[in-house]
Design a protein around this motif. Structure first.
Motif, PDB file in Angstrom:
ATOM      1  N   TYR A 164      10.962   6.256   3.738  1.00 34.21           N
ATOM      2  CA  TYR A 164      10.328   5.565   2.619  1.00 34.21           C
ATOM      3  C   TYR A 164       9.683   4.261   3.089  1.00 34.21           C
ATOM      4  O   TYR A 164       8.532   3.966   2.761  1.00 34.21           O
ATOM      5  N   MET A 165      10.423   3.478   3.869  1.00 35.12           N
ATOM      6  CA  MET A 165       9.871   2.220   4.351  1.00 35.12           C
ATOM      7  C   MET A 165       8.651   2.455   5.245  1.00 35.12           C
ATOM      8  O   MET A 165       7.614   1.801   5.105  1.00 35.12           O
ATOM      9  N   THR A 224      10.601  -5.974   7.180  1.00 41.37           N
ATOM     10  CA  THR A 224      11.256  -4.771   6.648  1.00 41.37           C
ATOM     11  C   THR A 224      12.183  -5.068   5.480  1.00 41.37           C
ATOM     12  O   THR A 224      12.957  -4.202   5.074  1.00 41.37           O
ATOM     13  N   ARG A 225      12.118  -6.280   4.945  1.00 47.03           N
ATOM     14  CA  ARG A 225      12.904  -6.564   3.739  1.00 47.03           C
ATOM     15  C   ARG A 225      12.300  -5.835   2.541  1.00 47.03           C
ATOM     16  O   ARG A 225      11.124  -5.467   2.543  1.00 47.03           O
ATOM     17  N   ASP A 226      13.109  -5.633   1.498  1.00 43.18           N
ATOM     18  CA  ASP A 226      12.585  -4.965   0.309  1.00 43.18           C
ATOM     19  C   ASP A 226      11.848  -5.964  -0.581  1.00 43.18           C
ATOM     20  O   ASP A 226      11.686  -7.136  -0.225  1.00 43.18           O
ATOM     21  N   SER A 231       0.825  -1.201   0.000  1.00 37.34           N
ATOM     22  CA  SER A 231       0.000   0.000   0.000  1.00 37.34           C
ATOM     23  C   SER A 231       0.855   1.245   0.000  1.00 37.34           C
ATOM     24  O   SER A 231       1.992   1.241   0.446  1.00 37.34           O
ATOM     25  N   GLY A 232       0.312   2.330  -0.510  1.00 37.67           N
ATOM     26  CA  GLY A 232       1.058   3.585  -0.554  1.00 37.67           C
ATOM     27  C   GLY A 232       0.973   4.334   0.752  1.00 37.67           C
ATOM     28  O   GLY A 232       0.474   3.824   1.754  1.00 37.67           O
ATOM     29  N   ASP A 247       9.282   1.118  -6.336  1.00 40.54           N
ATOM     30  CA  ASP A 247       7.851   1.351  -6.533  1.00 40.54           C
ATOM     31  C   ASP A 247       7.320   0.732  -7.819  1.00 40.54           C
ATOM     32  O   ASP A 247       6.129   0.827  -8.108  1.00 40.54           O
ATOM     33  N   LYS A 248       8.196   0.110  -8.592  1.00 38.29           N
ATOM     34  CA  LYS A 248       7.776  -0.444  -9.870  1.00 38.29           C
ATOM     35  C   LYS A 248       6.935  -1.689  -9.650  1.00 38.29           C
ATOM     36  O   LYS A 248       7.342  -2.615  -8.967  1.00 38.29           O
TER      37      LYS A 248
END
Length: 321
Positions: free
Chosen positions: A146-147, A222-224, A45-46, A303-304
């Motif tokens: 950002y996170m 919290t991983r990407d 979610s944003g 964000d892609k």
């Protein structure tokens, strides 16, 4: 002739069903699991608010290390937090907040308890997220923001480098730094007010993790999007260097997620490293905010969204038959 027609019908039917099944898989939420890490509602979610995201950073320090460690945090990454507090045993004009707790490793959890109680009383409305860091932790605050923008501070969340042992849901490494949402902070304070949480251990990060579990505060992933870690409990050299086959070192045995060594260990948008000396604070500051390779195109877009062309997949599927 009838047998050939029957065989062709079975083949065509099977091919059609196979394509329909493949298309459903590719266009469903399963695609996130087949081609990357599982994406939860919170991660995908944003930003859930039009208001600026506010971060309070508090640094655990001592009078002994104010000049040799803490001043260099003050000169580098701490200035990017919305509120910065330096928690110590005594008040000084650095400035530090005196918590009326004796120094020593056996008192680290008491210092943590008193620090969060002070923050709750004096700064609860000044921030949405509350990060604790040691005086030898380096933090890239922009990556932290950002996170955090993917999460709701009004939910009971607890973020950092997740370790596995001792606590059922695990706990976050103290050295890598950890973050409490506003609701998690409320529950931490409530836990000590009601006696549900106690000072049962001198091991600060593990003991806080037990209180989080007791108060139903959830550990966030919290991983990407590629499954790489963003919080790091040690110096970069412990993670980035490729290693010859060897027994797993002790510090990797604590990991909640399967550890990776070498360049794939760490997210491009890494948030923290621990055991960083004073001179290395300035080195990381320079490498993070100033060093650039001319003409280099950044390779990673967090964000892609994945765009799967099912027509191309179908063509490749047919050609493989």
């Amino acid at each position: 002739m009838k047998r050939n027609r029957k065989s062709n019908l079975i083949f065509s039917t099977g091919l059609l069903l196979g394509f329909i099944s493949l298309r459903c898989v590719l266009e469903s939420d399963l695609s996130a699991q087949l081609f990357g890490r599982e994406v939860t509602d919170e991660i995908s979610s944003g930003d859930n608010s039009s208001q600026p995201l506010r971060v309070l950073c508090w640094i655990m320090t001592t009078p002994e290390f104010l000049e040799s460690r803490t001043r260099h945090i003050k000169n580098t990454w701490a200035k990017r937090c919305d509120v910065v507090l330096y928690m110590s045993s005594v008040d000084t004009d650095f400035p530090t907040v005196g918590l009326n707790v004796s120094e020593g490793r056996e008192n680290l959890y008491w210092k943590t308890i008193r620090a969060f109680q002070y923050i709750y009383e004096h700064h609860l409305d000044d921030a949405d997220w509350f990060m604790k860091a040691d005086d030898d932790t380096f933090v890239i605050v922009e990556n932290l923001r950002y996170m955090l923008s993917k999460f709701d501070p009004e939910k009971p969340l607890y973020l950092g480098r997740r370790f596995a042992p001792f606590i059922s849901q695990g706990y976050m490494s103290g050295g890598a730094g950890y973050v409490l949402s506003k609701e998690a902070l409320r529950r931490f304070i409530k836990g000590f007010d009601t006696g549900e949480c106690t000072h049962f251990s001198d091991i600060e990060d593990m003991a806080l993790g037990k209180c989080m579990e007791t108060m139903k505060v959830e550990p966030a992933d919290t991983r990407d999007i590629n499954g790489k870690q963003t919080f790091h409990a040690f110096h970069p050299k412990h993670y980035l260097s490729r290693q010859f086959p060897r027994p797993i070192p002790w510090f990797l045995l604590y990991e909640h997620y399967t550890p990776t060594e070498g360049p794939d260990c760490c997210a491009d948008l890494t948030i923290s490293f621990h055991y960083i000396h004073a001179d290395q604070m300035y080195t990381l500051e320079y490498l993070t905010y100033h060093l650039r390779a001319y003409g280099y195109k950044y390779r990673f877009d967090p964000d892609k969204k994945m765009d799967v062309n099912t027509t191309d997949v179908y063509v490749k599927y047919l050609s493989a038959l």
